[in-house]
Design a protein around this motif. Structure first.
Motif, PDB file in Angstrom:
ATOM      1  N   TYR A 356       0.876  -1.194   0.022  1.00 41.89           N
ATOM      2  CA  TYR A 356      -0.157   0.084  -0.067  1.00 41.89           C
ATOM      3  C   TYR A 356       1.020   1.057   0.054  1.00 41.89           C
ATOM      4  CZ  TYR A 356      -3.835   3.066   1.634  1.00 41.89           C
ATOM      5  OH  TYR A 356      -4.734   3.859   1.647  1.00 41.89           O
ATOM      6  N   ARG A 357       0.931   2.057  -0.933  1.00 48.01           N
ATOM      7  CA  ARG A 357       1.678   3.025  -1.287  1.00 48.01           C
ATOM      8  C   ARG A 357       0.807   4.398  -1.281  1.00 48.01           C
ATOM      9  NH1 ARG A 357       6.553   0.751  -5.282  1.00 48.01           N
ATOM     10  NH2 ARG A 357       6.413  -1.316  -4.512  1.00 48.01           N
ATOM     11  N   ARG A 358       1.375   5.548  -0.638  1.00 46.65           N
ATOM     12  CA  ARG A 358       0.905   6.935  -0.642  1.00 46.65           C
ATOM     13  C   ARG A 358       2.195   7.849  -1.242  1.00 46.65           C
ATOM     14  NH1 ARG A 358      -2.624   9.634   3.889  1.00 46.65           N
ATOM     15  NH2 ARG A 358      -4.008   8.329   2.961  1.00 46.65           N
ATOM     16  N   PHE A 359       1.354   8.681  -2.348  1.00 52.01           N
ATOM     17  CA  PHE A 359       2.170   9.688  -2.754  1.00 52.01           C
ATOM     18  C   PHE A 359       1.562  10.959  -2.788  1.00 52.01           C
ATOM     19  CE2 PHE A 359       2.929   5.801  -5.169  1.00 52.01           C
ATOM     20  CZ  PHE A 359       4.185   5.857  -5.135  1.00 52.01           C
ATOM     21  N   VAL A 360       2.193  11.808  -1.958  1.00 52.07           N
ATOM     22  CA  VAL A 360       1.654  13.274  -1.763  1.00 52.07           C
ATOM     23  C   VAL A 360       2.228  14.144  -2.820  1.00 52.07           C
ATOM     24  CG1 VAL A 360       1.718  15.005   0.157  1.00 52.07           C
ATOM     25  CG2 VAL A 360       1.626  12.678   0.802  1.00 52.07           C
ATOM     26  N   THR A 404      -6.715   4.786   6.941  1.00 52.93           N
ATOM     27  CA  THR A 404      -5.506   5.420   6.584  1.00 52.93           C
ATOM     28  C   THR A 404      -4.894   6.442   7.617  1.00 52.93           C
ATOM     29  OG1 THR A 404      -6.630   7.198   5.182  1.00 52.93           O
ATOM     30  CG2 THR A 404      -6.242   5.042   3.971  1.00 52.93           C
ATOM     31  N   GLU A 405      -5.697   6.660   8.651  1.00 54.71           N
ATOM     32  CA  GLU A 405      -5.102   7.703   9.674  1.00 54.71           C
ATOM     33  C   GLU A 405      -4.352   7.005  10.533  1.00 54.71           C
ATOM     34  OE1 GLU A 405      -8.035  10.656  10.486  1.00 54.71           O
ATOM     35  OE2 GLU A 405      -7.594  11.845   8.632  1.00 54.71           O
ATOM     36  N   THR A 406      -5.233   6.091  11.210  1.00 54.81           N
ATOM     37  CA  THR A 406      -4.928   5.660  12.456  1.00 54.81           C
ATOM     38  C   THR A 406      -3.779   4.291  12.107  1.00 54.81           C
ATOM     39  OG1 THR A 406      -6.630   4.091  12.612  1.00 54.81           O
ATOM     40  CG2 THR A 406      -6.748   6.435  13.596  1.00 54.81           C
ATOM     41  N   LYS A 407      -4.008   3.715  10.766  1.00 51.06           N
ATOM     42  CA  LYS A 407      -3.632   2.581  10.140  1.00 51.06           C
ATOM     43  C   LYS A 407      -4.229   1.309  11.033  1.00 51.06           C
ATOM     44  CE  LYS A 407      -0.673   4.890   7.799  1.00 51.06           C
ATOM     45  NZ  LYS A 407      -1.046   6.252   8.026  1.00 51.06           N
ATOM     46  N   ASN A 408      -5.296   1.653  11.672  1.00 52.05           N
ATOM     47  CA  ASN A 408      -5.801   0.364  12.226  1.00 52.05           C
ATOM     48  C   ASN A 408      -6.591  -0.303  11.484  1.00 52.05           C
ATOM     49  OD1 ASN A 408      -4.881   0.703  15.159  1.00 52.05           O
ATOM     50  ND2 ASN A 408      -6.981   2.265  15.274  1.00 52.05           N
ATOM     51  N   MET A 409      -6.700  -1.777  11.602  1.00 52.17           N
ATOM     52  CA  MET A 409      -7.549  -2.696  10.582  1.00 52.17           C
ATOM     53  C   MET A 409      -8.549  -3.360  11.594  1.00 52.17           C
ATOM     54  SD  MET A 409      -4.744  -3.880   7.724  1.00 52.17           S
ATOM     55  CE  MET A 409      -6.280  -4.289   6.643  1.00 52.17           C
ATOM     56  N   VAL A 410      -9.678  -3.561  10.986  1.00 52.40           N
ATOM     57  CA  VAL A 410     -10.478  -4.668  11.619  1.00 52.40           C
ATOM     58  C   VAL A 410     -10.819  -5.597  10.520  1.00 52.40           C
ATOM     59  CG1 VAL A 410     -11.497  -3.041  13.553  1.00 52.40           C
ATOM     60  CG2 VAL A 410     -12.531  -3.170  11.359  1.00 52.40           C
ATOM     61  N   TYR A 411     -11.338  -6.904  10.921  1.00 58.99           N
ATOM     62  CA  TYR A 411     -11.462  -8.059   9.935  1.00 58.99           C
ATOM     63  C   TYR A 411     -12.737  -8.636  10.364  1.00 58.99           C
ATOM     64  CZ  TYR A 411      -6.394  -7.750   9.168  1.00 58.99           C
ATOM     65  OH  TYR A 411      -5.182  -7.335   8.988  1.00 58.99           O
ATOM     66  N   TRP A 412     -13.342  -9.206   9.185  1.00 56.51           N
ATOM     67  CA  TRP A 412     -14.500 -10.361   9.268  1.00 56.51           C
ATOM     68  C   TRP A 412     -13.682 -11.628   8.713  1.00 56.51           C
ATOM     69  CZ3 TRP A 412     -16.005 -13.498   5.526  1.00 56.51           C
ATOM     70  CH2 TRP A 412     -17.078 -14.476   5.934  1.00 56.51           C
ATOM     71  N   SER A 413     -13.829 -12.870   9.045  1.00 56.36           N
ATOM     72  CA  SER A 413     -13.132 -13.961   8.445  1.00 56.36           C
ATOM     73  C   SER A 413     -14.161 -15.342   8.472  1.00 56.36           C
ATOM     74  CB  SER A 413     -11.881 -13.996   9.029  1.00 56.36           C
ATOM     75  OG  SER A 413     -11.788 -14.575  10.279  1.00 56.36           O
ATOM     76  N   GLU A 414     -13.893 -16.206   7.805  1.00 54.79           N
ATOM     77  CA  GLU A 414     -14.305 -17.256   7.704  1.00 54.79           C
ATOM     78  C   GLU A 414     -13.650 -18.405   7.039  1.00 54.79           C
ATOM     79  OE1 GLU A 414     -18.975 -19.234   7.052  1.00 54.79           O
ATOM     80  OE2 GLU A 414     -18.609 -17.310   8.072  1.00 54.79           O
TER      81      GLU A 414
END
Length: 486
Positions: A356-360, A404-414
């Motif tokens: 995941y790359r960000r360009f400013v 994209t601000e806190t860099k936190n991720m939450v998931y659903w999985s099965e």
């Protein structure tokens, strides 16, 4: 992904009500269209690449807390020709089709000519595009096919070249608040020039034109950008759009036109004519949507391969773009049928890991620094992970929400499931960016269990409902949601 996904699907053109577990929000009213390959072999011939399969369209219609599903094959000219011949006779990007050995010399000579100056397939198995009030099945050639978004019936074939000088067009358009459609095409060696054409299709027909007229007849060219190399244009699968700018990445992942013209006689497919040049840089174009002019500043970065843009917005005199980038072209290679493996406990490690790359990008205007706002900080993605359980490797579907601000991720999985891409549907008059639901079509490989449409609360990422489909679902590529008021 495994080889059993290269088996032919069956279409189910009549709507069938799904069994709903949980509660589908009453405000969710509309149809999710999904597109992807569904036929991989005809007679004794088979496609060599998964993306080459003939289009299978799916619709999932939500109304009053219920969901109905139907599917239908796209009746393209490619589909008709293959079925009539009872073999694959139309070439795709990863599969070169050769005539029946019993055909005479004249037929074979015509086939060679058609591949030297390619007349591309109209097998629109990648996505759907809306132009005006019409919907089209699309891949990335100059052909698209109008479809009925309710019944999925195929209608007329449309050739971009009748309205724009383009040989290839991306399958990932953008839509603005007024309903106008933006897209990018590539013109190959027209009058000695190879260029990229950025265009806009108005939502409302121009004055003097019938409301029933094809919206492409009103197409407007925003600008043309010369290719850095006449015979090797950059491959473009998607682009970025903000309130004021169009972002086009001219990457060193290129299509070699001369090799493409001779591919048939050399016995190789057109995909082999794509080449990555890691020694070259990547040029990012920033085009003003109002003037159609590129910014004076030129933006360069290292070599990379980009298929999908993730995000684009303006903030404090800068354009910020997020992309998923690769260090090589092995992602495409992974989908050759010969490389698709069953879940045999062997984990594939020979493919490039996406980043995941960000360009400013700083922007300047006549008045100094330009300032804009179009911030979207939450993104949704899906993946199929391979994890170890009781000494065995198990495929697990994962749907993720990334801040994209806190860099936190939450998931659903099965476990033993494969998800399609996640589609966010905002709640009407929602109060926050993630006020809505996320829709994911899930192929369920657990014995005796149905594949289903997953509905997640976008804010909490908890499952609020799943609609079990009476019949098989197949792995798809992309799609579009059509609100019922449309």
């Amino acid at each position: 992904m495994s080889a059993d996904f290269c088996k032919n699907a069956q279409e189910r053109p009549e709507p069938v009500k799904a069994e709903v577990k949980g509660n589908i929000p009453s405000w969710l009213q509309g149809t999710l269209l999904r597109n992807g390959p569904g036929i991989f072999s005809v007679g004794e011939t088979s496609y060599e690449h998964w993306f080459d399969g003939m289009s299978l369209m799916n619709s999932f219609t939500f109304k009053n807390g219920e969901m109905t599903h139907r599917s239908r094959f796209l009746r393209s000219d490619t589909y008709k020709a293959n079925m009539e011949a009872e073999r694959i006779v139309v070439s795709e990007m990863g599969t070169m089709a050769y005539p029946d050995p019993s055909k005479n010399f004249i037929f074979k000579a015509i086939t060679l000519l058609n591949h030297t100056i390619p007349d591309f397939t109209d097998n629109g198995a990648s996505n759907f595009i809306r132009y005006g009030s019409d919907y089209f099945a699309t891949s990335e050639t100059n052909y698209i096919r109008k479809i009925d978004p309710v019944t999925l019936e195929s209608q007329e074939k449309v050739d971009y070249t009748k309205y724009l000088p383009v040989n290839m067009v991306t399958s990932h358009p953008h839509y603005d608040k007024e309903g106008n459609t933006y897209n990018i095409g590539t013109t190959i060696a027209e009058k000695g020039k190879t260029k990229y054409v950025l265009f806009k299709v108005p939502a409302v027909p121009q004055k003097g034109k019938s409301k029933d007229a094809l919206a492409l007849k009103s197409v407007e060219t925003i600008c043309s950008l010369p290719c850095r190399s006449l015979l090797t244009p950059s491959y473009c699968h998607s682009f970025g759009l903000t309130d004021n700018y169009i972002i086009f990445i001219e990457q060193p992942f290129k299509l070699d036109i001369l090799k493409m013209a001779t591919a048939y006689m050399r016995g190789v497919n057109w995909a082999s004519c794509l080449k990555f040049c890691p020694e070259e840089n990547t040029l990012i174009h920033l085009i003003d949507r109002k003037t159609g002019k590129s910014t004076e500043i030129k933006y360069y970065t290292g070599a990379m391969v980009v298929y999908h843009h993730v995000n684009a917005f303006e903030d404090d005199g800068h354009v910020i773009i997020d992309v998923i980038a690769y260090n090589d072209t092995s992602l495409y290679e992974m989908f050759y049928v010969r490389n698709l493996k069953d879940n045999t406990g062997v984990k594939d490690t020979g493919y490039s890991t996406p980043s995941y790359r960000r360009f400013v990008l700083p922007i300047l205007s006549d008045k100094g620094v330009a300032v804009g706002q179009n911030l979207v900080k939450l993104k949704y993605t899906t993946a199929s992970a391979v994890k170890e359980k009781e000494g065995k490797l198990v495929c697990q579907a994962e749907v993720a929400k990334f801040d994209t601000e806190t860099k936190n991720m939450v998931y659903w999985s099965e476990e033993n499931c494969l998800p399609s891409e996640a589609v966010f549907i905002p709640r009407p008059n929602g109060e926050s960016e993630d006020d809505g639901v996320v829709l994911v079509a899930v192929v369920n490989r657990n014995p005796g269990q149905s594949s289903f449409m997953l509905i997640l609360d976008a804010k909490t990422f908890k499952e609020v409902a799943r609609a079990n489909v009476n019949g098989e679902l197949h792995k798809d590529v992309h799609g579009v949601f059509i609100p019922h008021e449309s």
